[in-house]
Scaffold this motif. Structure first.
Motif, PDB file in Angstrom:
ATOM      1  N   GLN A 169       1.198 -67.220  23.843  1.00  0.00           N
ATOM      2  CA  GLN A 169       0.360 -66.172  23.262  1.00  0.00           C
ATOM      3  C   GLN A 169      -0.180 -66.635  21.913  1.00  0.00           C
ATOM      4  OE1 GLN A 169      -0.637 -63.210  24.301  1.00  0.00           O
ATOM      5  NE2 GLN A 169       0.926 -62.156  25.508  1.00  0.00           N
ATOM      6  N   ILE A 170      -1.505 -66.561  21.752  1.00  0.00           N
ATOM      7  CA  ILE A 170      -2.136 -66.764  20.441  1.00  0.00           C
ATOM      8  C   ILE A 170      -2.949 -65.501  20.146  1.00  0.00           C
ATOM      9  CG2 ILE A 170      -3.624 -68.211  19.021  1.00  0.00           C
ATOM     10  CD1 ILE A 170      -3.018 -70.544  20.814  1.00  0.00           C
ATOM     11  N   PRO A 171      -2.300 -64.480  19.609  1.00  0.00           N
ATOM     12  CA  PRO A 171      -2.977 -63.198  19.386  1.00  0.00           C
ATOM     13  C   PRO A 171      -3.894 -63.260  18.166  1.00  0.00           C
ATOM     14  CG  PRO A 171      -0.719 -63.097  18.588  1.00  0.00           C
ATOM     15  CD  PRO A 171      -0.883 -64.438  19.239  1.00  0.00           C
ATOM     16  N   THR A 172      -5.094 -62.736  18.309  1.00  0.00           N
ATOM     17  CA  THR A 172      -6.092 -62.821  17.242  1.00  0.00           C
ATOM     18  C   THR A 172      -6.437 -61.461  16.646  1.00  0.00           C
ATOM     19  OG1 THR A 172      -7.903 -62.686  18.845  1.00  0.00           O
ATOM     20  CG2 THR A 172      -7.127 -64.894  18.246  1.00  0.00           C
ATOM     21  N   THR A 173      -5.809 -60.393  17.122  1.00  0.00           N
ATOM     22  CA  THR A 173      -5.990 -59.068  16.525  1.00  0.00           C
ATOM     23  C   THR A 173      -4.668 -58.620  15.916  1.00  0.00           C
ATOM     24  OG1 THR A 173      -5.372 -57.797  18.505  1.00  0.00           O
ATOM     25  CG2 THR A 173      -7.684 -58.460  18.294  1.00  0.00           C
ATOM     26  N   LEU A 174      -4.733 -57.732  14.944  1.00  0.00           N
ATOM     27  CA  LEU A 174      -3.507 -57.259  14.303  1.00  0.00           C
ATOM     28  C   LEU A 174      -2.622 -56.528  15.301  1.00  0.00           C
ATOM     29  CD1 LEU A 174      -1.824 -56.973  11.759  1.00  0.00           C
ATOM     30  CD2 LEU A 174      -3.136 -54.907  11.191  1.00  0.00           C
ATOM     31  N   LEU A 175      -3.230 -55.716  16.156  1.00  0.00           N
ATOM     32  CA  LEU A 175      -2.440 -54.984  17.144  1.00  0.00           C
ATOM     33  C   LEU A 175      -1.667 -55.942  18.049  1.00  0.00           C
ATOM     34  CD1 LEU A 175      -3.472 -51.775  18.981  1.00  0.00           C
ATOM     35  CD2 LEU A 175      -2.396 -53.607  20.253  1.00  0.00           C
ATOM     36  N   ALA A 176      -2.320 -56.990  18.488  1.00  0.00           N
ATOM     37  CA  ALA A 176      -1.645 -57.960  19.349  1.00  0.00           C
ATOM     38  C   ALA A 176      -0.585 -58.741  18.582  1.00  0.00           C
ATOM     39  CB  ALA A 176      -2.658 -58.912  19.968  1.00  0.00           C
ATOM     40  N   GLN A 177      -0.854 -59.042  17.317  1.00  0.00           N
ATOM     41  CA  GLN A 177       0.091 -59.828  16.525  1.00  0.00           C
ATOM     42  C   GLN A 177       1.378 -59.067  16.247  1.00  0.00           C
ATOM     43  OE1 GLN A 177      -2.088 -61.174  13.066  1.00  0.00           O
ATOM     44  NE2 GLN A 177      -3.293 -62.651  14.243  1.00  0.00           N
ATOM     45  N   VAL A 178       1.292 -57.774  16.025  1.00  0.00           N
ATOM     46  CA  VAL A 178       2.499 -57.013  15.691  1.00  0.00           C
ATOM     47  C   VAL A 178       3.162 -56.392  16.909  1.00  0.00           C
ATOM     48  CG1 VAL A 178       1.651 -56.479  13.382  1.00  0.00           C
ATOM     49  CG2 VAL A 178       1.277 -54.829  15.228  1.00  0.00           C
ATOM     50  N   ASP A 179       2.478 -56.401  18.053  1.00  0.00           N
ATOM     51  CA  ASP A 179       3.039 -55.632  19.159  1.00  0.00           C
ATOM     52  C   ASP A 179       2.876 -56.288  20.522  1.00  0.00           C
ATOM     53  OD1 ASP A 179       4.284 -52.938  19.853  1.00  0.00           O
ATOM     54  OD2 ASP A 179       2.529 -52.914  21.154  1.00  0.00           O
ATOM     55  N   SER A 180       1.666 -56.315  21.061  1.00  0.00           N
ATOM     56  CA  SER A 180       1.527 -56.614  22.488  1.00  0.00           C
ATOM     57  C   SER A 180       1.825 -58.058  22.850  1.00  0.00           C
ATOM     58  CB  SER A 180       0.115 -56.233  22.976  1.00  0.00           C
ATOM     59  OG  SER A 180      -0.875 -56.995  22.323  1.00  0.00           O
ATOM     60  N   SER A 181       1.722 -58.996  21.883  1.00  0.00           N
ATOM     61  CA  SER A 181       1.979 -60.396  22.219  1.00  0.00           C
ATOM     62  C   SER A 181       3.465 -60.715  22.287  1.00  0.00           C
ATOM     63  CB  SER A 181       1.310 -61.312  21.185  1.00  0.00           C
ATOM     64  OG  SER A 181       1.942 -61.188  19.920  1.00  0.00           O
ATOM     65  N   VAL A 182       4.300 -59.802  21.803  1.00  0.00           N
ATOM     66  CA  VAL A 182       5.740 -60.041  21.696  1.00  0.00           C
ATOM     67  C   VAL A 182       6.482 -59.211  22.728  1.00  0.00           C
ATOM     68  CG1 VAL A 182       7.752 -59.890  20.165  1.00  0.00           C
ATOM     69  CG2 VAL A 182       5.499 -60.493  19.232  1.00  0.00           C
ATOM     70  N   GLY A 183       7.357 -59.848  23.488  1.00  0.00           N
ATOM     71  CA  GLY A 183       8.245 -59.070  24.344  1.00  0.00           C
ATOM     72  C   GLY A 183       7.989 -59.150  25.821  1.00  0.00           C
ATOM     73  N   GLY A 184       6.874 -59.759  26.244  1.00  0.00           N
ATOM     74  CA  GLY A 184       6.706 -60.058  27.655  1.00  0.00           C
ATOM     75  C   GLY A 184       6.216 -58.937  28.543  1.00  0.00           C
ATOM     76  N   LYS A 185       5.624 -57.884  27.957  1.00  0.00           N
ATOM     77  CA  LYS A 185       4.987 -56.875  28.810  1.00  0.00           C
ATOM     78  C   LYS A 185       3.588 -57.350  29.156  1.00  0.00           C
ATOM     79  CE  LYS A 185       6.838 -52.262  27.886  1.00  0.00           C
ATOM     80  NZ  LYS A 185       6.453 -50.939  27.322  1.00  0.00           N
ATOM     81  N   THR A 186       3.307 -57.500  30.440  1.00  0.00           N
ATOM     82  CA  THR A 186       1.982 -57.939  30.885  1.00  0.00           C
ATOM     83  C   THR A 186       1.480 -56.957  31.930  1.00  0.00           C
ATOM     84  OG1 THR A 186       2.724 -59.307  32.746  1.00  0.00           O
ATOM     85  CG2 THR A 186       2.786 -60.311  30.562  1.00  0.00           C
ATOM     86  N   ALA A 187       0.172 -56.715  31.958  1.00  0.00           N
ATOM     87  CA  ALA A 187      -0.322 -55.702  32.890  1.00  0.00           C
ATOM     88  C   ALA A 187      -1.838 -55.647  32.895  1.00  0.00           C
ATOM     89  CB  ALA A 187       0.238 -54.319  32.523  1.00  0.00           C
ATOM     90  N   VAL A 188      -2.360 -54.975  33.929  1.00  0.00           N
ATOM     91  CA  VAL A 188      -3.759 -54.554  33.961  1.00  0.00           C
ATOM     92  C   VAL A 188      -3.784 -53.049  34.201  1.00  0.00           C
ATOM     93  CG1 VAL A 188      -4.645 -56.776  34.735  1.00  0.00           C
ATOM     94  CG2 VAL A 188      -3.966 -55.072  36.432  1.00  0.00           C
ATOM     95  N   ASN A 189      -4.933 -52.452  33.917  1.00  0.00           N
ATOM     96  CA  ASN A 189      -5.093 -51.010  34.092  1.00  0.00           C
ATOM     97  C   ASN A 189      -5.597 -50.671  35.489  1.00  0.00           C
ATOM     98  OD1 ASN A 189      -4.444 -50.721  31.363  1.00  0.00           O
ATOM     99  ND2 ASN A 189      -6.599 -50.718  30.720  1.00  0.00           N
ATOM    100  N   HIS A 190      -5.344 -49.435  35.875  1.00  0.00           N
ATOM    101  CA  HIS A 190      -5.961 -48.821  37.051  1.00  0.00           C
ATOM    102  C   HIS A 190      -6.749 -47.623  36.547  1.00  0.00           C
ATOM    103  CE1 HIS A 190      -6.296 -46.510  40.805  1.00  0.00           C
ATOM    104  NE2 HIS A 190      -6.064 -47.649  41.428  1.00  0.00           N
ATOM    105  N   GLU A 191      -7.786 -47.246  37.243  1.00  0.00           N
ATOM    106  CA  GLU A 191      -8.609 -46.126  36.764  1.00  0.00           C
ATOM    107  C   GLU A 191      -7.795 -44.843  36.623  1.00  0.00           C
ATOM    108  OE1 GLU A 191     -10.467 -44.889  41.142  1.00  0.00           O
ATOM    109  OE2 GLU A 191     -11.751 -45.709  39.571  1.00  0.00           O
ATOM    110  N   LEU A 192      -6.666 -44.744  37.316  1.00  0.00           N
ATOM    111  CA  LEU A 192      -5.834 -43.548  37.225  1.00  0.00           C
ATOM    112  C   LEU A 192      -4.725 -43.666  36.188  1.00  0.00           C
ATOM    113  CD1 LEU A 192      -5.482 -42.608  41.010  1.00  0.00           C
ATOM    114  CD2 LEU A 192      -7.040 -41.658  39.305  1.00  0.00           C
ATOM    115  N   GLY A 193      -4.578 -44.819  35.576  1.00  0.00           N
ATOM    116  CA  GLY A 193      -3.516 -44.956  34.585  1.00  0.00           C
ATOM    117  C   GLY A 193      -3.510 -46.326  33.933  1.00  0.00           C
ATOM    118  N   LYS A 194      -3.064 -46.352  32.682  1.00  0.00           N
ATOM    119  CA  LYS A 194      -3.063 -47.571  31.881  1.00  0.00           C
ATOM    120  C   LYS A 194      -1.793 -48.384  32.147  1.00  0.00           C
ATOM    121  CE  LYS A 194      -3.342 -49.022  27.025  1.00  0.00           C
ATOM    122  NZ  LYS A 194      -4.505 -49.892  27.028  1.00  0.00           N
ATOM    123  N   ASN A 195      -1.960 -49.693  32.284  1.00  0.00           N
ATOM    124  CA  ASN A 195      -0.837 -50.636  32.433  1.00  0.00           C
ATOM    125  C   ASN A 195       0.058 -50.326  33.633  1.00  0.00           C
ATOM    126  OD1 ASN A 195      -1.618 -52.056  30.135  1.00  0.00           O
ATOM    127  ND2 ASN A 195      -0.370 -50.797  28.777  1.00  0.00           N
TER     128      ASN A 195
END
Length: 362
Positions: free
Chosen positions: A125-151
């Motif tokens: 992971q090379i996160p380039t946004t603050l949100l990704a740097q402090v949260d989403s890049s760490v911990g191994g949660k990976t996903a895509v969205n569906h129109e009926l629900g996120k992640n």
């Protein structure tokens, strides 16, 4: 440069935090001759793709890249398939390393592709946004969205390294910086009152991207998350606490259409709703709710529901949340500022009341 390690039962990986880490080949767990596929989008690629490619070529890697459309609305199976197609056309095998260069969307989609391709290949992971740097890049949660629900479609799959270059934040739109601060404030609210107090003193420095404050903040957030992930990698217990405001926020994102509100903006309003709910349950004092609201406002974040979204419109999305068990709505709430818990059967009337309280300035 700072380093935080994520310690898991049978493995560990580093999170490097500093300036110009993108150009330091010593930080990359790669070898000469290794094949690499960089996943990014055109917005990020124009700034950093050439730099990263040059760094990897210094190591001796064979580098290819694939660009996904930019935006939360493209965090879907179509983008996932673009990565698979690029990997297959390039005859990539299990010895290829995928590198996610971008924000949370790129990190989540690339991570899920790495988890799925040939049943799992390494990724960085090379996160380039603050949100990704402090949260989403760490911990191994990976996903895509569906129109009926996120992640809703994803996997727990850990990177082999996270490389955070704070210089990338200087090309980030201010709105994106602010959105990342929502996740920063969340960490203080749920688990670390001294950090929340620190944020009240230093939020203006973070908004203006002052280096020392920024690096300390990112490292502290990563350490809090690393400690939680070490205890609960697949979200069976404590890790759910990281979702303060997210059940409300995901409803906003899904209802408005992904990308119309940024994730952090929606989480900001969700945190206010959770705080108001906690106050109504007798846990938070009114002055605590006011402190949260003031800090979010100082970070230029919204604290009231989007215009036109009715309280009743939240519930269908919230009932599809991953924390719902046996039809019972579970919410992350605050026992006090700095101490979160999971309410296992949230009363829907109280939920609606909390949402209503956040549909007008208070």
């Amino acid at each position: 440069m700072l380093c935080v390690n994520v310690e898991l039962n049978d493995r560990r990986y580093p999170i490097y935090i500093g300036e110009n880490t993108l150009t330091n080949p010593e930080l990359y767990p790669l070898n000469a001759g290794q094949k690499v596929m960089i996943v990014s989008n055109p917005t990020i690629a124009q700034y950093y793709l050439e730099t990263l490619t040059h760094t990897l070529e210094k190591i001796g890697c064979v580098v290819e890249h694939v660009l996904l459309p930019d935006g939360e609305q493209h965090k879907n199976l179509d983008s996932l398939n673009l990565i698979f197609t690029a990997l297959l056309k390039g005859n990539h095998g299990r010895d290829t390393t995928l590198i996610a260069l971008g924000g949370g969307v790129i990190g989540d989609v690339a991570g899920y592709a790495a988890a799925s391709y040939q049943r799992g290949i390494p990724f960085i992971q090379i996160p380039t946004t603050l949100l990704a740097q402090v949260d989403s890049s760490v911990g191994g949660k990976t996903a895509v969205n569906h129109e009926l629900g996120k992640n809703m479609i994803g996997a727990f799959y850990q990177p082999i390294a996270v490389i955070i270059d704070t210089q990338t934040l200087h090309t980030l739109p201010k709105r994106e910086v602010n959105a990342g601060l929502a996740e920063v404030i969340k960490y203080g609210a749920i688990l670390d009152l001294p950090f929340f107090n620190w944020l009240e003193e230093h939020i203006d420095k973070l908004v203006t991207l002052q280096t020392d404050a920024l690096q300390y903040c990112i490292a502290r957030c990563c350490q809090i998350k690393a400690d939680i992930v070490a205890r609960d990698e697949t979200e069976k217990g404590d890790r759910a606490l990281l979702n303060l405001g997210h059940t409300f926020g995901h409803a906003i994102e899904a209802h408005l259409g992904y990308g119309n509100w940024l994730h952090g903006e929606a989480v900001s309003v969700g945190m206010m709703m959770a705080a108001v709910f906690s106050e109504k349950l007798g846990h938070l004092a009114p002055q605590d709710v006011a402190r949260i609201e003031k800090l979010l406002a100082r970070a230029n974040l919204p604290t009231v529901s989007p215009d036109g979204m009715q309280p009743e419109e939240y519930l269908p999305y919230m009932m599809r949340d991953k924390k719902v068990i046996a039809g019972k709505l579970r919410l992350v709430l605050l026992k006090q500022l700095g101490q979160a818990y999971v309410a296992k059967d949230a009363d829907r009337d109280l939920v609606l009341n909390a949402i209503r309280c956040c549909t007008q300035t208070h």
